[in-house]
Structures are given as C-alpha cells and as structure tokens.
Design an enzyme around this catalytic site. Structure first.
Site, PDB file in Angstrom:
ATOM      1  N   GLU A  99     -62.645  91.603  25.272  1.00 45.71           N
ATOM      2  CA  GLU A  99     -61.990  90.309  25.441  1.00 45.71           C
ATOM      3  C   GLU A  99     -60.727  90.497  26.280  1.00 45.71           C
ATOM      4  O   GLU A  99     -59.600  90.371  25.784  1.00 45.71           O
ATOM      5  CB  GLU A  99     -61.627  89.697  24.078  1.00 45.71           C
ATOM      6  CG  GLU A  99     -62.829  89.317  23.237  1.00 45.71           C
ATOM      7  CD  GLU A  99     -62.480  88.933  21.803  1.00 45.71           C
ATOM      8  OE1 GLU A  99     -63.328  88.316  21.148  1.00 45.71           O
ATOM      9  OE2 GLU A  99     -61.362  89.266  21.339  1.00 45.71           O
ATOM     10  N   GLU A 145     -70.470  88.072  20.270  1.00 45.63           N
ATOM     11  CA  GLU A 145     -69.880  87.929  18.941  1.00 45.63           C
ATOM     12  C   GLU A 145     -69.998  86.476  18.499  1.00 45.63           C
ATOM     13  O   GLU A 145     -69.692  85.561  19.261  1.00 45.63           O
ATOM     14  CB  GLU A 145     -68.400  88.334  18.923  1.00 45.63           C
ATOM     15  CG  GLU A 145     -68.132  89.811  19.132  1.00 45.63           C
ATOM     16  CD  GLU A 145     -66.647  90.151  19.045  1.00 45.63           C
ATOM     17  OE1 GLU A 145     -65.880  89.307  18.526  1.00 45.63           O
ATOM     18  OE2 GLU A 145     -66.262  91.241  19.491  1.00 45.63           O
TER      19      GLU A 145
END
EC number: 3.2.1.4
Length: 517
Positions: free
Chosen positions: A185, A309
């Site tokens: 991320e 995710e």
C-alpha cells in the site's frame, strides 16, 4: 491496509509450535518460461484466497540484521508457519495464499538480503506450492523507505530495484503458481494524504516504483520473463482518482491490485458511525457498483484486477459477516475478480482489527461459518469448475433478481466547476457514469494560505440518490445532502486540494448545486 494495532493485536502468547515434518512433493521448478500462462489466465484460476498476515511481514526494527528469521516471523505474537497450517487452508477450499513479507529489515548496509531470511521465505512459499496453491509474494511494510515523492525517488528507486533483483533471482525458476506483487500500500504515511488518494505527485511516483520493480523482475530471466506481476494503485486504493491515475507498463502479464474492506462502516469502522449488520438490497447494490468500478476501470486499461485484501472485523455479528463474505466473493467471481481475505490471527470481539479466521496454534477455525461462506461464494459461480462455470461479467440487480450484461463502456467523466458562496474553498466535480449508477468525485481546493479545518458543505438533492461513501458523513436537511468529513479528511492544507468520492444511483447530474454554511 492501515495497521494501527499491529503489535498490540498479537495473539496466543507462549504457544509452542514445531516445524512440520511433512514432505513437500511438488517440484516448484518444473515449469519453464515457454509454458507460463498469462496473467489473465492465472487470475481466472485464483478463486478465493487467504492472507498469512502479521507473520513474515512483522516489522521489528529493534532486531539486528543477523537475528534468526523465526524471531522476526513470531515477533508480533503469531506462531511459526507450518506445512500443516497451509494444508488446513488448502483443504478448506482456498486456492490462493498471499504471503505479506517485509524485506527492508533484512538488508545490510549494501542492500544485500540476509540469505537465511530468503531461505525461510522460500520454505513457506514451498509449503504452498506443494499444495498446488497460487502464491502472492510481495514487499510489505516498507513505508519507512519507499516514500512516493519526487524528493525521495532518486534514492528509493535503486534500492527497490536491487531488492527486487535479489527476490527475483531467488524465485526465477518457480512455476506460474508464484505471483510477485511489487508493493503493498505505497502511500504518504503520516500525512493528511495517506488514506485520501494521495497527490498527483505521489500517484505518479507510485507508478514509477511499480515500473522499476517490474523492470528488475523481467531482467532476471527464467520464468520471471513472463511471470504474472501484481501492482497496486496508490495505497492500493479503489477510489476513482487512484485507479484512473494508475499507469500500466507495456507488459501483458501485469495485474492491478486493490484492497477493499467494504463497506467501510461495516467492515472496519469502530467509531460511533459503525454498523453491525449487512444484507439489504441497498447493501448488495452498493457493493455491486463498487466491484463494477474496479472491473470497468481496469478493463479499460487492459489488465485484470485482484482484490489482495478484504474482510470484516468481529463485532459479535458473525451472521452478517458470513452473509457479506458469501455475497462479496460470489459477486467478485461473476466479474472474474479473485479476493484474498486478510487474516491476522486476531479474533476477539470489538477489539479493533479482528480479521482472524484460523487459529494458527490449534488449527481450529475461529469462525467456521465465515470460512464456509467464503468457499460457498466461490462455488456459487464454480460449482464443479467446469468449462461452463467460467466467470462472467454479468451485473446483478438486487431489486429485480435479474442480470444485465456489462456494456463494457465507461464514461471517463465530465468535469464542471461550480462557483460557491465561500471564497476560501472552490469545488470541482467529475462524474463517472457507469449506466444506472455513477461516482461523483469532488475536488475541494483551499484557496487560502492557511489550513482549513472541519469544513462542510451542502449539495441540493435534485433527485440524486447517494449510496456509498467512505471519506465523509452524509445527512439530509431541508432538501440538501449535508457533507461533513471523516476524521482523516477534516483538514485541507493551505493552497492544496483533497478529493472525496461519493457513489450514487438514478439520474446523473452534471451540475451540482452547492451551498456552504
């Protein structure tokens, strides 16, 4: 995802785990580059997956470079990963395992990887390959040095390329069950832009980091010449801004990666705005709209997408969590999007990021109902994994029970600037029309030399129906939507802008009427 509880949510202290003695029969070196399948082919086979979270990605800054790999692996309280643990995931029906891995703590002063750490990572990967599972191997929790700014780009890029060269060399002969993921991320950590879509500069630099990592992977040769490589948007965000600014290198085996804990107020939020139930037609339609935005945006860029995710935390609401899990996976599979549940082995009620499904010490399921729902979601679309059961791109209308074919067309957006009665802030709106639903992106620009805090504005309803939003709270008042920010969006820095995205249905409005209090 944001991990504020990483160390405090470590679990099962004092458990003793012994390495599995089971043999590994599959040879991970058996496929040569000529027979490597394309990224699109692999994505169709990845199904529903599971994250080995908070394990090899444990970032322990007070341990030395030469500390044993197991000390890192168990540093956040999780037990040593065993073959029996992976077998449990395989036997449950999962098809993919994502192995979040932190590498920065294992680089010496010359950016050389600790060989013992590489050996341990390979051992865990081999557990998965032996079970014919797809494996996503990434770089995780590297935000202390992978900083997406022009100022840092010249120092980060060589280090990132050196790191990926070493990882790629170690795994170059593994078959196409192994998928690399360049970053997790990547974002501006600790800034107002961290979870708000970043800046044009940071999004540009993330694209450059992705391209640099891919270049290093391909240069190592072997099966890496055509290995599928996942790449995240800024912060792995699925906002229209981050997805639209995502640039795909000239490479046919790239997969886009986003993280989608949706809907946020059910899946992650623990504030007073949190909700504990899910399952209405409205809920389902909102999720369909979100998944369509992923499908259509990345389809237009010529790449498949994986939700690396997703999940929901434990609020003592197992029934709703299971209902969401099944619907989410089914809806994603209809669109050809694999989903990978985030599991950090933390499952207590109302204790923050409690995504745990499998108790890794006892190998019993914390929530077998949710596990079963995830697998059912996959089997709803692939009952026997026959040729007739390939994913479609049909979009389900929850109100009619019927499906309509995806048009494949995405309105790139029409942009308008509306004068406001507040000279301090100007608003630009951009509409992305998906047909029957849309996303409105509002850019709020601070025209002053001072930060603006706790802003709010009103939008005249005009037959608009807003259905999905993350960065703001919306109430209704005298024919207006009142838009106020969530905590992470309250500040607009001096001479800067923020973007908020709101999804809706019905009539598409090209010129919103704004009003400041």
């Amino acid at each position: 995802m944001k991990r504020s509880l990483l160390k405090t949510c470590s679990i099962i202290a004092g458990a003793t785990i012994i390495f599995s003695s089971l043999s590994i029969s599959r040879n991970p070196l058996e496929v040569q580059a000529a027979s490597m399948r394309s990224a699109s082919e692999i994505v169709q086979e990845m199904g529903v997956g599971w994250n080995l979270g908070n394990t090899l990605d444990a970032k322990i800054t007070n341990l030395s470079y030469n500390t044993s790999p197991i000390s890192f692996e168990t540093g956040w309280g999780n037990p040593v990963t065993t073959k029996a643990m992976i077998d449990k995931i395989k036997n449950a029906g999962f098809k993919t395992i994502r192995i979040p891995t932190t590498w920065g703590e294992h680089l010496d002063g010359n950016n050389k990887l600790n060989e013992e750490w590489v050996k341990r990572v390979k051992e865990v990967v081999d557990y998965c390959i032996a079970d014919d599972l797809y494996v996503i191997l990434n770089t995780h929790h590297e935000g202390n040095w992978v900083i997406p700014t022009y100022a840092k780009e010249s120092s980060v890029t060589p280090k990132l390329k050196t790191l990926w060269t070493q990882i790629s060399e170690a795994f170059k002969d593994y078959d196409d069950h192994l998928i690399f993921e360049t970053l997790n991320e990547p974002r501006l950590e600790g800034t107002p832009y961290e979870w708000t879509g970043g800046t044009s500069e940071s999004r540009d630099v993330v694209n450059k980091y992705n391209a640099a990592a891919l270049e290093s992977i391909r240069k190592t040769g072997g099966n890496n010449l055509s290995r599928a490589v996942m790449m995240p948007t800024y912060a792995a965000s699925g906002s229209s801004t981050t997805m639209n600014d995502f640039k795909v290198p000239d490479d046919k085996n790239v997969i886009a990666s986003v993280h989608a804990y949706s809907p946020y107020f059910f899946a992650m939020d623990t504030s007073s705005n949190s909700v504990n139930t899910w399952g209405s037609s409205y809920d389902k339609y909102s999720l369909d709209v979100e998944l369509d935005s992923y499908l259509n945006t990345f389809k237009s860029k010529g790449v498949p997408v994986v939700i690396g995710e997703f999940g929901s935390i434990n609020k003592n609401n197992t029934s709703s969590r299971a209902e969401l899990a099944e619907y989410y996976v089914t809806a994603a599979q209809k669109r050809g999007i694999p989903c990978v549940w985030w599991d950090n082995n933390y499952a207590e009620t109302n204790k923050g990021e409690t995504f745990g499904l499998l108790n890794r010490s006892t190998l019993n399921w914390y929530f077998s109902d949710i596990k079963d729902a995830l697998i059912r979601g996959y089997k709803n679309v692939h009952p026997e994994a026959t040729e007739d059961d390939k994913p479609s791109t049909d979009v389900t209308n929850p109100d009619s029970g019927n499906t309509k074919p995806d048009s494949g067309n995405t309105n790139p957006g029409t942009e308008t600037t509306t004068p406001t009665d507040n000279e301090k802030i100007s608003i630009t709106s951009k509409i992305n029309d998906w047909g029957g639903a849309y996303q409105a992106d509002f850019t709020l620009k601070n025209n002053t030399s001072s930060d603006i805090n706790n802003w709010s504005f009103k939008i005249k309803k005009n037959d608009i129906v807003f259905t999905n939003y993350w960065d703001v709270k919306i109430t209704e008042e005298n024919g207006y939507y009142v838009v106020t920010p969530q905590a992470w969006k309250t500040t607009i820095l001096a001479n800067s802008s923020i973007v908020i995205s709101i999804q809706g249905t019905g009539k598409v409005i090209s010129n919103f009427e704004y009003k400041f209090d």
